[in-house]
Design a protein around this motif. Structure first.
Motif, PDB file in Angstrom:
ATOM      1  N   LEU A  50       0.795  -1.302  -0.027  1.00 40.65           N
ATOM      2  CA  LEU A  50       0.078  -0.078  -0.108  1.00 40.65           C
ATOM      3  C   LEU A  50       0.929   1.107  -0.097  1.00 40.65           C
ATOM      4  N   GLN A  51       2.101   1.092   0.809  1.00 40.65           N
ATOM      5  CA  GLN A  51       2.796   2.408   0.687  1.00 40.65           C
ATOM      6  C   GLN A  51       3.347   2.757  -0.753  1.00 40.65           C
ATOM      7  N   ALA A  52       3.716   1.416  -1.500  1.00 43.79           N
ATOM      8  CA  ALA A  52       4.058   1.699  -2.614  1.00 43.79           C
ATOM      9  C   ALA A  52       3.202   2.218  -3.780  1.00 43.79           C
ATOM     10  N   LEU A  53       1.950   1.842  -3.427  1.00 49.84           N
ATOM     11  CA  LEU A  53       0.901   2.096  -4.281  1.00 49.84           C
ATOM     12  C   LEU A  53       0.334   3.781  -4.079  1.00 49.84           C
ATOM     13  N   ARG A  54       0.627   4.261  -3.012  1.00 52.33           N
ATOM     14  CA  ARG A  54       0.307   5.555  -2.724  1.00 52.33           C
ATOM     15  C   ARG A  54       0.417   6.578  -3.671  1.00 52.33           C
ATOM     16  N   LYS A  83     -14.335  -6.213   5.103  1.00 55.79           N
ATOM     17  CA  LYS A  83     -14.989  -5.304   4.415  1.00 55.79           C
ATOM     18  C   LYS A  83     -13.692  -4.324   3.950  1.00 55.79           C
ATOM     19  N   VAL A  84     -12.812  -4.026   4.805  1.00 52.89           N
ATOM     20  CA  VAL A  84     -11.771  -3.078   4.824  1.00 52.89           C
ATOM     21  C   VAL A  84     -10.824  -3.697   3.588  1.00 52.89           C
ATOM     22  N   LEU A  85     -10.689  -5.085   3.751  1.00 54.61           N
ATOM     23  CA  LEU A  85      -9.619  -5.622   2.517  1.00 54.61           C
ATOM     24  C   LEU A  85     -10.385  -5.428   1.365  1.00 54.61           C
ATOM     25  N   GLU A  86     -11.568  -5.688   1.167  1.00 54.17           N
ATOM     26  CA  GLU A  86     -12.481  -5.571  -0.114  1.00 54.17           C
ATOM     27  C   GLU A  86     -12.391  -4.353  -0.677  1.00 54.17           C
ATOM     28  N   ARG A  87     -12.340  -3.129   0.176  1.00 52.06           N
ATOM     29  CA  ARG A  87     -12.312  -2.012  -0.290  1.00 52.06           C
ATOM     30  C   ARG A  87     -11.126  -1.527  -0.798  1.00 52.06           C
ATOM     31  N   ILE A  88      -9.995  -1.945  -0.200  1.00 48.58           N
ATOM     32  CA  ILE A  88      -8.602  -1.830  -0.622  1.00 48.58           C
ATOM     33  C   ILE A  88      -8.312  -2.525  -1.749  1.00 48.58           C
ATOM     34  N   ALA A  89      -8.900  -3.766  -2.015  1.00 45.83           N
ATOM     35  CA  ALA A  89      -8.467  -4.462  -3.048  1.00 45.83           C
ATOM     36  C   ALA A  89      -9.509  -3.882  -4.392  1.00 45.83           C
ATOM     37  N   GLY A  90     -10.471  -3.211  -4.139  1.00 44.36           N
ATOM     38  CA  GLY A  90     -11.342  -2.530  -5.138  1.00 44.36           C
ATOM     39  C   GLY A  90     -10.559  -1.096  -5.705  1.00 44.36           C
ATOM     40  N   ILE A  91      -9.903  -0.455  -4.850  1.00 37.81           N
ATOM     41  CA  ILE A  91      -9.276   0.631  -5.208  1.00 37.81           C
ATOM     42  C   ILE A  91      -7.956   0.366  -5.808  1.00 37.81           C
ATOM     43  N   ALA A  92      -7.246  -0.868  -5.718  1.00 38.47           N
ATOM     44  CA  ALA A  92      -5.905  -1.342  -6.237  1.00 38.47           C
ATOM     45  C   ALA A  92      -6.359  -2.043  -7.778  1.00 38.47           C
ATOM     46  N   ALA A  93      -7.505  -2.695  -7.752  1.00 43.04           N
ATOM     47  CA  ALA A  93      -8.018  -3.203  -9.115  1.00 43.04           C
ATOM     48  C   ALA A  93      -8.098  -2.421 -10.154  1.00 43.04           C
ATOM     49  N   GLY A  99      -1.824  -1.945  -9.487  1.00 41.11           N
ATOM     50  CA  GLY A  99      -2.456  -2.332  -8.212  1.00 41.11           C
ATOM     51  C   GLY A  99      -2.382  -4.021  -7.922  1.00 41.11           C
ATOM     52  N   THR A 100      -1.732  -4.483  -8.839  1.00 37.25           N
ATOM     53  CA  THR A 100      -1.857  -6.220  -8.562  1.00 37.25           C
ATOM     54  C   THR A 100      -1.046  -6.542  -7.379  1.00 37.25           C
ATOM     55  N   PRO A 101       0.090  -6.069  -6.930  1.00 36.28           N
ATOM     56  CA  PRO A 101       0.671  -6.432  -5.908  1.00 36.28           C
ATOM     57  C   PRO A 101      -0.148  -6.299  -4.463  1.00 36.28           C
ATOM     58  N   VAL A 102      -0.999  -5.322  -4.627  1.00 34.99           N
ATOM     59  CA  VAL A 102      -1.730  -4.994  -3.424  1.00 34.99           C
ATOM     60  C   VAL A 102      -3.017  -6.045  -3.237  1.00 34.99           C
ATOM     61  N   VAL A 103      -3.470  -6.555  -4.766  1.00 34.76           N
ATOM     62  CA  VAL A 103      -4.594  -7.397  -4.602  1.00 34.76           C
ATOM     63  C   VAL A 103      -4.101  -8.695  -4.169  1.00 34.76           C
ATOM     64  N   THR A 104      -2.877  -8.909  -4.458  1.00 34.40           N
ATOM     65  CA  THR A 104      -2.491 -10.406  -4.239  1.00 34.40           C
ATOM     66  C   THR A 104      -1.992 -10.431  -2.710  1.00 34.40           C
ATOM     67  N   ALA A 105      -1.590  -9.436  -2.211  1.00 34.58           N
ATOM     68  CA  ALA A 105      -1.484  -9.325  -0.801  1.00 34.58           C
ATOM     69  C   ALA A 105      -2.728  -9.363   0.030  1.00 34.58           C
TER      70      ALA A 105
END
Length: 113
Positions: A50-54, A83-93, A99-105
């Motif tokens: 997430l830090q790298a994605l910012r 729910k928080v993880l799904e929100r994060i994955a949605g933003i990354a996707a 965003g792939t590394p975040v979705v994988t994480a």
């Protein structure tokens, strides 16, 4: 147990797995029943990604990610955490390959929670 008959179909089968102790079950190099260490490592990976994605996020999305990280820090319940993880994955996707590394994480963390 002797006399058991096992039939396997398709790839990725483990056959008969017997667990008669405590701790993680490791089959095929993957944790089947991850413990606190597995979850902590997956969470560390997510926060690092997430830090790298910012730097790829606009101000609004960056604020959403920051709020999600704060929610994770508050140690939400199982459903709240999901729910928080799904929100994060949605933003990354929506960012595609960036965003792939975040979705994988996120996927790894959901598998260990």
């Amino acid at each position: 147990m002797s006399g058991d008959q096992i039939q396997q179909y398709g790839s990725g089968n483990f056959g008969k797995v017997v667990h008669s102790g405590s701790g993680d079950i490791v089959a095929g190099g993957k944790h089947v029943n991850g413990g606190a260490e597995t979850r902590a490592a997956a969470l560390d990976t997510l926060l690092r990604e997430l830090q790298a994605l910012r730097r790829h996020l606009d101000d609004g999305r960056r604020a959403e990610v920051d709020a999600a990280v704060r929610e994770i820090g508050a140690n939400p319940s199982g459903e709240g955490f999901r729910k928080v993880l799904e929100r994060i994955a949605g933003i990354a996707a929506v960012l595609g390959s960036v965003g792939t590394p975040v979705v994988t994480a996120v996927m790894a963390l959901m598998g260990s929670s």
